[in-house]
Design an enzyme around this catalytic site. Structure first.
Site, mmCIF file in Angstrom:
data_model
loop_
_atom_site.group_PDB
_atom_site.id
_atom_site.type_symbol
_atom_site.label_atom_id
_atom_site.label_comp_id
_atom_site.label_asym_id
_atom_site.label_seq_id
_atom_site.Cartn_x
_atom_site.Cartn_y
_atom_site.Cartn_z
ATOM 1 N N TYR A 187 -31.105 -2.216 1.400
ATOM 2 C CA TYR A 187 -32.435 -1.980 1.956
ATOM 3 C C TYR A 187 -33.451 -2.845 1.235
ATOM 4 C CZ TYR A 187 -33.647 0.971 -2.077
ATOM 5 O OH TYR A 187 -33.920 1.429 -3.336
ATOM 6 N N CYS A 188 -34.595 -3.010 1.882
ATOM 7 C CA CYS A 188 -35.702 -3.750 1.292
ATOM 8 C C CYS A 188 -36.991 -3.006 1.649
ATOM 9 C CB CYS A 188 -35.722 -5.199 1.786
ATOM 10 S SG CYS A 188 -35.999 -5.356 3.563
ATOM 11 N N ARG A 189 -38.091 -3.701 1.730
ATOM 12 C CA ARG A 189 -39.363 -3.046 2.040
ATOM 13 C C ARG A 189 -39.465 -2.694 3.516
ATOM 14 N NH1 ARG A 189 -44.311 -4.177 3.914
ATOM 15 N NH2 ARG A 189 -43.825 -6.356 4.216
ATOM 16 N N ILE A 216 -37.486 0.609 3.262
ATOM 17 C CA ILE A 216 -37.898 1.806 2.526
ATOM 18 C C ILE A 216 -39.227 2.357 3.052
ATOM 19 C CG2 ILE A 216 -39.130 0.668 0.639
ATOM 20 C CD1 ILE A 216 -37.633 2.710 -1.248
#
Length: 112
Positions: free
Chosen positions: A80-82, A109
């Site tokens: 996952y990332c932003r 996220i």
């Protein structure tokens, strides 16, 4: 290209091993479990808050491939990332690195 894929039924290896999960599905598969959970944001983003148990491997780091090569390619990896862009790119890179089961958090996220 997708038209030809539909006719001939060919898929890229990436389509076979990457699954984009909703935040609820992602959460149920990683929370409280011993999984390869990777946050591909920068170290500063990671320090500002991350999913419990996640390891930080910065997408922009020169050590990206080195760090991912330390993981088990035959075990599921959750990324996952932003917002979902870097994790999508990461999932594609991992597919090319022969990871067999890759799960990407839809929307990052921010949607978790």
């Amino acid at each position: 290209m997708s038209f030809l894929s539909a006719i001939f039924g060919t898929k890229s290896p990436q389509n076979d091993c990457i699954t984009v999960l909703s935040p609820n599905d992602f959460q149920s598969q990683v929370e409280g479990k011993n999984v390869q959970l990777i946050d591909v944001r920068t170290p500063n983003e990671f320090k500002s808050g991350h999913i419990k148990g996640a390891k930080n491997i910065d997408f922009f780091s020169g050590r990206f491939n080195v760090e991912f090569n330390k993981l088990k390619k035959d075990k599921p990896v959750y990324v996952y990332c932003r917002s979902g862009s870097r994790s999508r790119q990461t999932a594609n890179k991992l597919a090319n690195m022969d990871f067999k089961e890759i799960y990407d958090l839809k929307g990052g996220i921010l949607n978790y």
